[in-house]
Scaffold this active site. Structure first.
Site, PDB file in Angstrom:
ATOM      1  N   LEU A 124       0.816  -1.206   0.000  1.00 62.56           N
ATOM      2  CA  LEU A 124       0.000   0.000   0.000  1.00 62.56           C
ATOM      3  C   LEU A 124       0.854   1.262   0.000  1.00 62.56           C
ATOM      4  O   LEU A 124       0.508   2.256  -0.633  1.00 62.56           O
ATOM      5  CB  LEU A 124      -0.926  -0.013   1.220  1.00 62.56           C
ATOM      6  CG  LEU A 124      -2.057   1.018   1.251  1.00 62.56           C
ATOM      7  CD1 LEU A 124      -2.880   0.974  -0.029  1.00 62.56           C
ATOM      8  CD2 LEU A 124      -2.946   0.776   2.451  1.00 62.56           C
ATOM      9  N   GLU A 125       1.973   1.233   0.698  1.00 61.37           N
ATOM     10  CA  GLU A 125       2.824   2.417   0.794  1.00 61.37           C
ATOM     11  C   GLU A 125       3.564   2.717  -0.513  1.00 61.37           C
ATOM     12  O   GLU A 125       3.554   3.851  -0.981  1.00 61.37           O
ATOM     13  CB  GLU A 125       3.842   2.243   1.924  1.00 61.37           C
ATOM     14  CG  GLU A 125       3.250   2.279   3.324  1.00 61.37           C
ATOM     15  CD  GLU A 125       2.761   3.664   3.710  1.00 61.37           C
ATOM     16  OE1 GLU A 125       3.121   4.651   3.032  1.00 61.37           O
ATOM     17  OE2 GLU A 125       2.001   3.752   4.692  1.00 61.37           O
ATOM     18  N   THR A 126       4.220   1.693  -1.081  1.00 65.23           N
ATOM     19  CA  THR A 126       5.114   1.949  -2.227  1.00 65.23           C
ATOM     20  C   THR A 126       5.025   0.896  -3.317  1.00 65.23           C
ATOM     21  O   THR A 126       5.904   0.824  -4.169  1.00 65.23           O
ATOM     22  CB  THR A 126       6.580   2.037  -1.759  1.00 65.23           C
ATOM     23  OG1 THR A 126       6.958   0.781  -1.149  1.00 65.23           O
ATOM     24  CG2 THR A 126       6.784   3.169  -0.771  1.00 65.23           C
TER      25      THR A 126
END
Length: 337
Positions: A124-126
């Site tokens: 989800l972050e990167t």
């Protein structure tokens, strides 16, 4: 010579050069320098380097707009989840789990956080390290630390932490890239969390969150140590589906960042878990706005542990669902081998 100090020979040239903002002259710049000198023991030479960096910082208002219009604030759960719990990300995540199985196993053994949850955060972050941000961290934190209309105090503190990070990690403050909010690396840690919680998981002598191993170990440590009151509980789920049997009283908190009731208390109020949970388990009410109607879940401690990473209900739910799907695909692949 430390990278942070490479800016010093340019001090006088840059002072005379035009700059987009030149935050060195901002009224709060002296407060920043004073804090760095008093609380972080910056030397006169190091303070001069900070001034040089501030002359190069660019004011980028669109970064403030991006922070204020984050998808977690503006989209329905239907739209938000569909964009993030999709087939490509699930497949990439299963690949990532397999390719880094040694690091994930070690993180789970040491911290108790399952591999799929760590991978869910990374996904989800990167997108598993594929997109770590294209904004200069200096610009993001200077713009929001000096000029954000409502959260300048938080970002100002992170700007200070960023300069300490650059000194201690020997990085040039004008070169680090990250998100619109100044988060860095595969794990997207803010500077204060990078300094406090990043780990050298691969043992190469560096705490480098632009590498998979260190990002995996650091996320696991974060979920355990960031907030002792929401520390990850080994072996427990994040959230379970719930049925709303009658309208909840207006006094019941919804979508909070911490547990608020026991399972038994919520059942008495009208929200019943669809799986068996010990009646005394501390939980909270999770309400998801769909394109049409609402969906209810009961969040357990680990749900709120993930919310300590990003304080949005949509974020924690997405990590949970993405983790489930990646773990399912990974297990199916292992059976097929």
């Amino acid at each position: 010579m430390p990278v942070f100090r490479r800016l010093l020979p340019c001090l006088f040239l840059l002072a005379a050069a035009p700059a987009s903002a030149d935050y060195s002259g901002h009224p709060k710049a002296q407060e920043l320098l004073t804090q760095l000198a008093r609380e972080e023991r910056f030397s006169p030479e190091e303070l001069a380097a900070v001034r040089v960096a501030l002359t190069q910082a660019e004011k980028i208002p669109k970064l403030v707009e991006a922070e204020q219009k984050a998808a977690e604030r503006t989209e329905t759960w239907t739209t938000y989840a569909a964009k993030r719990v999709d087939a490509p990300r699930i497949e990439n995540g299963a690949d990532f789990l397999d390719e880094n199985s040694t690091w994930f196993a070690r993180a789970e053994a040491q911290y108790g956080v399952p591999p799929a949850i760590i991978a869910g955060v990374l996904g989800l972050e990167t997108n598993f390290g594929r997109f770590t941000g294209s904004a200069r961290v200096l610009d993001a934190l200077a713009t929001q630390g000096f000029d954000h209309p409502t959260r300048s105090a938080f970002f100002f503190s992170e700007l200070r932490e960023f300069f300490v990070f650059c000194r201690d990690f020997k990085r040039d403050p004008t070169e680090a890239l990250g998100s619109y909010a100044g988060a860095m690396g595969w794990a997207q840690f803010m500077p204060s969390n990078y300094r406090r919680l990043a780990v050298d998981f691969d043992g190469d002598g560096n705490r480098d969150l632009w590498t998979g191993a260190d990002a995996i170990g650091s996320i696991a440590r974060y979920l355990v140590e960031y907030d002792p009151n929401r520390s990850w509980h080994r072996g427990e789920p994040l959230a379970v589906p719930a049925v709303l049997e009658k309208p909840l009283p207006a006094t019941v908190p919804i979508n909070t960042s911490r547990t608020t009731h026991t399972v038994a208390e919520l059942a008495a109020l009208g929200l019943r878990a669809t799986v068996d949970l010990p009646p005394g388990t501390r939980v909270g009410v999770v309400e998801l706005q769909l394109d049409q109607g609402r969906e209810y879940w009961i969040g357990l401690n680990n749900f709120y542990s993930v919310m300590s990473y990003n304080p949005r209900v949509y974020y924690a739910m997405t990590v949970s669902l993405l983790a489930q799907e990646m773990a399912r695909v990974d297990a199916e692949r292992n059976i097929a081998r």
